[in-house]
Scaffold this motif. Structure first.
Motif, PDB file in Angstrom:
ATOM      1  N   ASP A 177     -13.594  15.724 -52.476  1.00  0.00           N
ATOM      2  CA  ASP A 177     -13.771  15.664 -53.977  1.00  0.00           C
ATOM      3  C   ASP A 177     -12.437  15.043 -54.897  1.00  0.00           C
ATOM      4  O   ASP A 177     -12.667  14.525 -55.696  1.00  0.00           O
ATOM      5  CB  ASP A 177     -13.649  17.400 -54.480  1.00  0.00           C
ATOM      6  CG  ASP A 177     -14.819  17.943 -53.871  1.00  0.00           C
ATOM      7  OD1 ASP A 177     -15.949  17.273 -53.760  1.00  0.00           O
ATOM      8  OD2 ASP A 177     -15.126  19.216 -53.902  1.00  0.00           O
ATOM      9  N   ALA A 178     -11.348  15.333 -54.239  1.00  0.00           N
ATOM     10  CA  ALA A 178      -9.994  14.968 -54.913  1.00  0.00           C
ATOM     11  C   ALA A 178     -10.198  13.085 -54.897  1.00  0.00           C
ATOM     12  O   ALA A 178      -9.707  12.554 -55.679  1.00  0.00           O
ATOM     13  CB  ALA A 178      -8.655  15.158 -54.133  1.00  0.00           C
ATOM     14  N   GLU A 233     -13.049  11.382 -54.758  1.00  0.00           N
ATOM     15  CA  GLU A 233     -13.857  11.092 -55.502  1.00  0.00           C
ATOM     16  C   GLU A 233     -13.584  11.070 -56.834  1.00  0.00           C
ATOM     17  O   GLU A 233     -13.851  10.211 -57.435  1.00  0.00           O
ATOM     18  CB  GLU A 233     -15.095  12.048 -55.299  1.00  0.00           C
ATOM     19  CG  GLU A 233     -15.802  11.619 -53.894  1.00  0.00           C
ATOM     20  CD  GLU A 233     -17.147  12.697 -53.869  1.00  0.00           C
ATOM     21  OE1 GLU A 233     -17.477  13.426 -54.853  1.00  0.00           O
ATOM     22  OE2 GLU A 233     -17.835  12.622 -52.808  1.00  0.00           O
ATOM     23  N   HIS A 234     -13.073  11.981 -57.125  1.00  0.00           N
ATOM     24  CA  HIS A 234     -12.200  12.103 -58.718  1.00  0.00           C
ATOM     25  C   HIS A 234     -11.123  10.996 -59.032  1.00  0.00           C
ATOM     26  O   HIS A 234     -11.182  10.322 -59.912  1.00  0.00           O
ATOM     27  CB  HIS A 234     -11.296  13.590 -58.709  1.00  0.00           C
ATOM     28  CG  HIS A 234     -11.131  13.548 -60.230  1.00  0.00           C
ATOM     29  ND1 HIS A 234     -11.669  13.802 -61.274  1.00  0.00           N
ATOM     30  CD2 HIS A 234      -9.714  13.656 -60.428  1.00  0.00           C
ATOM     31  CE1 HIS A 234     -10.946  13.843 -62.252  1.00  0.00           C
ATOM     32  NE2 HIS A 234      -9.685  13.759 -61.896  1.00  0.00           N
ATOM     33  N   LYS A 243     -13.280   7.927 -59.311  1.00  0.00           N
ATOM     34  CA  LYS A 243     -13.929   7.941 -60.567  1.00  0.00           C
ATOM     35  C   LYS A 243     -12.879   7.289 -61.826  1.00  0.00           C
ATOM     36  O   LYS A 243     -13.348   6.843 -62.560  1.00  0.00           O
ATOM     37  CB  LYS A 243     -14.482   9.102 -60.711  1.00  0.00           C
ATOM     38  CG  LYS A 243     -15.253   9.368 -62.231  1.00  0.00           C
ATOM     39  CD  LYS A 243     -16.006  10.707 -62.316  1.00  0.00           C
ATOM     40  CE  LYS A 243     -16.331  10.896 -63.641  1.00  0.00           C
ATOM     41  NZ  LYS A 243     -17.146  12.090 -63.717  1.00  0.00           N
ATOM     42  N   MET A 244     -11.692   8.060 -61.498  1.00  0.00           N
ATOM     43  CA  MET A 244     -10.734   7.708 -62.440  1.00  0.00           C
ATOM     44  C   MET A 244     -10.027   6.169 -62.397  1.00  0.00           C
ATOM     45  O   MET A 244      -9.948   5.530 -63.483  1.00  0.00           O
ATOM     46  CB  MET A 244      -9.297   8.748 -62.468  1.00  0.00           C
ATOM     47  CG  MET A 244      -9.797  10.033 -62.550  1.00  0.00           C
ATOM     48  SD  MET A 244     -10.227  10.594 -64.145  1.00  0.00           S
ATOM     49  CE  MET A 244      -8.853  10.229 -65.279  1.00  0.00           C
TER      50      MET A 244
END
Length: 150
Positions: free
Chosen positions: A133-134, A136-137, A140-141
């Motif tokens: 999740d980190a 992917e985040h 994304k950023m």
């Protein structure tokens, strides 16, 4: 979020078995202690009675008193021998209860090891998910930053 492992039920049951085995062992040990104390009391009484009788017999004693003394000592010796047999039986019960308690403790320990392994695996899964999740985040950023630059 902590997940309830099915092994928790087995651990609870095994703990109940350990508690029951410990109570049985404790009961056997108490009974053995009681029997041993009673044996010691009988032996002490016999020795004291014999010493007191011997002291009074020094002054002379009728044959009937001597026979009564010998009969009473024989009765005490029989009671002492019976108590020794009871002590041997009580000791056997203690020795029989120990392996059962140890077996139940070992079973509980095995379940606890399995639970720890399951919790460790769950923690690894959660850590991988959080890392994913980190990642992917962060990706994304980075994409959003690149889109804003264009």
């Amino acid at each position: 979020m902590t997940k309830h492992f099915p092994i928790k039920t087995l651990i609870d049951l095994a703990q109940n078995d350990v508690d029951a085995a410990a109570k049985q062992l404790g009961r056997a040990q108490r009974e053995r202690g009681d029997v041993e104390a009673q044996l010691e009391s009988l032996v002490r009484y016999r020795d004291e009675y014999h010493a007191n009788f011997s002291a009074s017999a020094q002054a002379g004693m009728p044959a009937g008193s001597w026979r009564n003394f010998q009969a009473f000592i024989d009765t005490l010796d029989a009671a002492i021998e019976q108590q020794r047999r009871l002590l041997a039986t009580a000791t056997s019960r203690v020795e029989a209860a120990k392996p059962e308690w140890q077996r139940q403790k070992q079973k509980l320990g095995s379940y606890e090891v399995l639970q720890a392994r399951g919790e460790a695996e769950q923690a690894r899964v959660v850590a991988r998910r959080e890392q994913r999740d980190a990642d992917e985040h962060a990706a994304k950023m980075l994409r959003m930053r690149q889109q804003n630059l264009n």
